[in-house]
Design a protein around this motif. Sequence first.
Motif, PDB file in Angstrom:
ATOM      1  N   ARG A  24       0.797  -1.226   0.000  1.00  0.00           N
ATOM      2  CA  ARG A  24       0.000   0.000   0.000  1.00  0.00           C
ATOM      3  C   ARG A  24       0.833   1.280   0.000  1.00  0.00           C
ATOM      4  O   ARG A  24       0.393   2.301  -0.537  1.00  0.00           O
ATOM      5  CB  ARG A  24      -0.918   0.020   1.215  1.00  0.00           C
ATOM      6  N   ASP A  53      -3.413  -5.826   3.568  1.00  0.00           N
ATOM      7  CA  ASP A  53      -3.598  -4.386   3.736  1.00  0.00           C
ATOM      8  C   ASP A  53      -4.504  -3.854   2.624  1.00  0.00           C
ATOM      9  O   ASP A  53      -5.340  -4.578   2.098  1.00  0.00           O
ATOM     10  CB  ASP A  53      -2.251  -3.661   3.762  1.00  0.00           C
ATOM     11  N   GLU A  54      -4.338  -2.604   2.239  1.00  0.00           N
ATOM     12  CA  GLU A  54      -5.208  -1.989   1.241  1.00  0.00           C
ATOM     13  C   GLU A  54      -4.740  -2.195  -0.202  1.00  0.00           C
ATOM     14  O   GLU A  54      -5.195  -1.502  -1.121  1.00  0.00           O
ATOM     15  CB  GLU A  54      -5.331  -0.481   1.503  1.00  0.00           C
ATOM     16  N   THR A  55      -3.811  -3.114  -0.430  1.00  0.00           N
ATOM     17  CA  THR A  55      -3.285  -3.360  -1.775  1.00  0.00           C
ATOM     18  C   THR A  55      -4.409  -3.617  -2.778  1.00  0.00           C
ATOM     19  O   THR A  55      -4.428  -3.038  -3.869  1.00  0.00           O
ATOM     20  CB  THR A  55      -2.311  -4.551  -1.755  1.00  0.00           C
ATOM     21  N   SER A  57      -7.588  -2.779  -2.784  1.00  0.00           N
ATOM     22  CA  SER A  57      -8.437  -1.615  -3.085  1.00  0.00           C
ATOM     23  C   SER A  57      -7.707  -0.608  -3.967  1.00  0.00           C
ATOM     24  O   SER A  57      -8.318   0.028  -4.833  1.00  0.00           O
ATOM     25  CB  SER A  57      -8.897  -0.946  -1.784  1.00  0.00           C
TER      26      SER A  57
END
Length: 374
Positions: A24, A53-55, A57
């Motif tokens: 991210r 994690d936000e990878t 999105s």
Amino acid sequence: MTEMDVSTMSGVRVAVVIPAYNAREYLAQTLQSVVDQTHKALEIIIVDDGSTDETASICRRFAASDSRIRILSTENRGVAAARNTGIQASKSDYIAFLDADDLWHSTYIQRMLSALQPLPDAWGAVYALHRFIDTEGYCTRSGSSLNARDNILNRHLVFRFVGNGSGFMVRRAVVDKIGGYDSSYARKGIGGCEDFDFELRTAEHFKIETVPLGLVGYRSHSAAMSSDRSRMARSLVAVTEQCIARNPELPAFVVSCARTSAHLYAFSKFAALKDWDSAAASLKHIYHHSPMLASGILTKLILSKAGRAKRRALSKVWPAREQKQKNLRKFEEIDPLLPLVGGWSRFRTKALLSRLSEIDRSGECSAATSSQEA
């Protein structure tokens, strides 16, 4: 290139394979450097390697506005397996690899494809050089300027011209011939140099071109795989030994130089960790190649330790003044034609590169003769 050449090249599709694991912090910058490429015929494949994690999105946000992007999600299996997943899903005749924390100059694909595509099929790959960047994308220093082309197995085994996993593009024929990346290193706990292994196996079967420009921004940060010094040291030594085992015809001089090169790297990593047993083991290999080189390394180590102790003592008497911030520039702001500097050392000399060049050329002549006789 002529306007006709550019027009013809513009329709050649290139697959970009990006493995991403908990990426991210830098992934958006990395993807933007791909989206902004001057060569637009891209097949962008992001392999989310089990991120927590936000990878995912971030990937979806980019994919929503760019139809060239595909996202593949897998369980966490390591960067080599992730790259292989991307390769298998791609359909293009050319494949480029980019790590999720690195950057490409906007002309990277255009320059790499322009160098490789016109060459005969015997040329399987092309590589570019790099500049080091920090967590904010500022260039901190130049990467090595050293490079070579054509049959480069012996030279690359010793000099490691590419230096990272984000500066290599291959024809699909390379993957058809040698397979993908070797994921067994990760399973053994020594992942980190799979890109070097892939490059060496390519060089065993194909000629390789070079674009000797700093077109890759190679990011240094604490969470990077390369920050695990012990694992990287053991990985490089293992990759080197695997190549030697696969190529029993390598001259004894090349084998000695290759092991020395790998153990010079390993020694520096082990010494930084104060793992003196492992450092001593690497130093023995270096001594076997050159007692003088080993002696010089020990002298340098002792002097550097003394220098650090002196600086610590002085800092207690005279507190260090604030250093002026260096006038750093963002990677994308640097003219790619600006020359890189350095790369030579007490071991990596012009004389050594010249001798290995002769060995690479003699190998090419031998291969040509054998082909004619057959």
